[in-house]
Design an enzyme around this catalytic site. Structure first.
Site, mmCIF file in Angstrom:
data_model
loop_
_atom_site.group_PDB
_atom_site.id
_atom_site.type_symbol
_atom_site.label_atom_id
_atom_site.label_comp_id
_atom_site.label_asym_id
_atom_site.label_seq_id
_atom_site.Cartn_x
_atom_site.Cartn_y
_atom_site.Cartn_z
ATOM 1 N N LYS A 135 0.852 -1.193 0.000
ATOM 2 C CA LYS A 135 0.000 0.000 0.000
ATOM 3 C C LYS A 135 0.884 1.238 0.000
ATOM 4 O O LYS A 135 1.778 1.373 0.837
ATOM 5 C CB LYS A 135 -0.915 0.027 1.233
ATOM 6 C CG LYS A 135 -1.989 -1.036 1.206
ATOM 7 C CD LYS A 135 -2.948 -0.847 2.370
ATOM 8 C CE LYS A 135 -4.065 -1.881 2.321
ATOM 9 N NZ LYS A 135 -5.049 -1.692 3.418
ATOM 10 N N ASP A 232 -14.772 -0.097 8.196
ATOM 11 C CA ASP A 232 -15.129 -0.221 6.784
ATOM 12 C C ASP A 232 -15.430 -1.679 6.432
ATOM 13 O O ASP A 232 -14.905 -2.223 5.462
ATOM 14 C CB ASP A 232 -14.023 0.323 5.887
ATOM 15 C CG ASP A 232 -14.537 0.704 4.494
ATOM 16 O OD1 ASP A 232 -15.769 0.731 4.303
ATOM 17 O OD2 ASP A 232 -13.709 0.966 3.602
#
Length: 359
Positions: A135, A232
């Protein structure tokens, strides 16, 4: 091309280019106009207490102006979807294949999941080309807020520890104008590609949804005990391996880097609990989101499309599918809009589900 992938890209671009995240009302407006481009008068609540008239004259014009800034094209309610889809397609064409990060991680491809970061599939050249996920968090100049939140994110990963249903954290580093996090690669397919669609008629049975909930609640129980709220929970953040194992991915604050403030909306519209939409997430906010995933599995309807009972705030779904009264009650309590009336812990839900299974 999935709506949630494009929306994640749009949210990232809005923050990078306007320095302010999308508001809950703006994201809700995009969501409701995406499929049918409804007239303003036909939009459904909630809009944070604003009237539809206010949305039409205040929220919408500001949103279209912001999206114009982001895309460089004149955005209107009529053309916004086609412009955003094209912008996302162009973004994905940026070729970084073969690039080596930190003399070690060679990029194979960009994954189509971006939450205020770029996510790559890479191979570790130091470990016999073993696959991993990298990431990238791009910082603006010497943004101290981003650096502080990156350090916080790394601390969360150490705090979280190891669990068999969470991809392992491997490394972190800084290179040029970016921060990087490296995770274990998990083979499988996101639940967003496995969930049924209402028109297909191939809906999940009650037993299948219970099995999914048990697996995810097991890892949520572990996560919450370590003081971490995922914030999330949604189908694309649940990966099912070929053996049927469920992994929970996308942890931490990466989606908020550079804009981490109190009472800022985070998460995904439809799955985010009301209190989270107001910027006040709680542990039971994750339970709400998982309940919505379960209901989606049973009905084939994504949560953004459910109508809401304006007296109770609850979504209307019972008439779409037949389930046992006990399981219906469990899902209703998981997805209750009032957090005080919801299950307060994953352990409580697990207890009721296991009791249902034993009967």
């Amino acid at each position: 091309m999935e709506y949630q992938e494009i929306l994640s890209f749009v949210k990232e671009q809005v923050v990078q280019k306007t320095r302010k995240p999308l508001t809950f009302a703006e994201e809700n407006l995009i969501c409701q106009c995406w499929e049918e481009n409804k007239p303003y008068e036909e939009l459904e609540e909630p809009f944070c207490g604003h009237t539809i008239g206010y949305v039409k004259t205040q929220t919408a014009p500001k949103l279209w102006d912001r999206l114009t800034q982001v895309t460089g094209q004149k955005v209107t309610k009529r053309n916004f979807r086609s412009i955003l889809e094209k912008a996302y397609e162009e973004y994905l064409k940026i070729d970084v294949t073969g690039q080596v990060l930190r003399y070690r991680y060679q990029i194979i491809e960009i994954f189509n999941k971006t939450d205020f970061s770029k996510i790559y599939l890479a191979k570790d050249l130091d470990l016999n080309n073993k696959l991993c996920i990298v990431k990238q968090i791009i910082r603006k100049k010497n943004d101290r807020v981003i650096r502080k939140n990156f350090d916080t994110e790394v601390g969360f990963l150490y705090q979280l520890g190891w669990h068999s249903q969470i991809p392992g954290y491997l490394a972190h580093f800084e290179d040029g104008e970016s921060f990087y996090l490296v995770y274990e690669y998990v083979e499988g397919e996101s639940l967003s590609k496995r969930l049924p669609e209402e028109e297909s008629g191939l809906l999940w049975k009650e037993e299948s949804v219970i099995n999914l909930l048990l697996k995810v609640l097991n890892v949520l129980e572990f996560v919450h005990k370590r003081g971490v709220i995922h914030r999330d929970i949604r189908p694309s953040n649940l990966i099912q391996s070929p053996e049927g194992k469920i992994y929970l991915i996308n942890f931490g604050l990466i989606k908020e880097l550079g804009s981490l403030q109190t009472r800022t909306f985070t998460g995904t519209l439809g799955y985010s609990a009301p209190e989270q939409s107001q910027g006040i997430p709680k542990f039971c906010s994750d339970i709400y989101a998982l309940g919505m995933v379960g209901i989606q599995g049973l009905t084939g309807v994504p949560p953004q499309k459910f109508k809401v009972n304006h007296e109770t705030g609850k979504i209307i779904w019972h008439q779409l599918v037949k389930t046992s009264p006990e399981f219906t009650n469990i899902l209703d309590k998981m997805a209750c809009p009032h957090w005080k009336e919801r299950y307060q812990s994953a352990s409580e839900v697990l207890q009721d589900l296991k009791k249902l299974c034993s009967n």
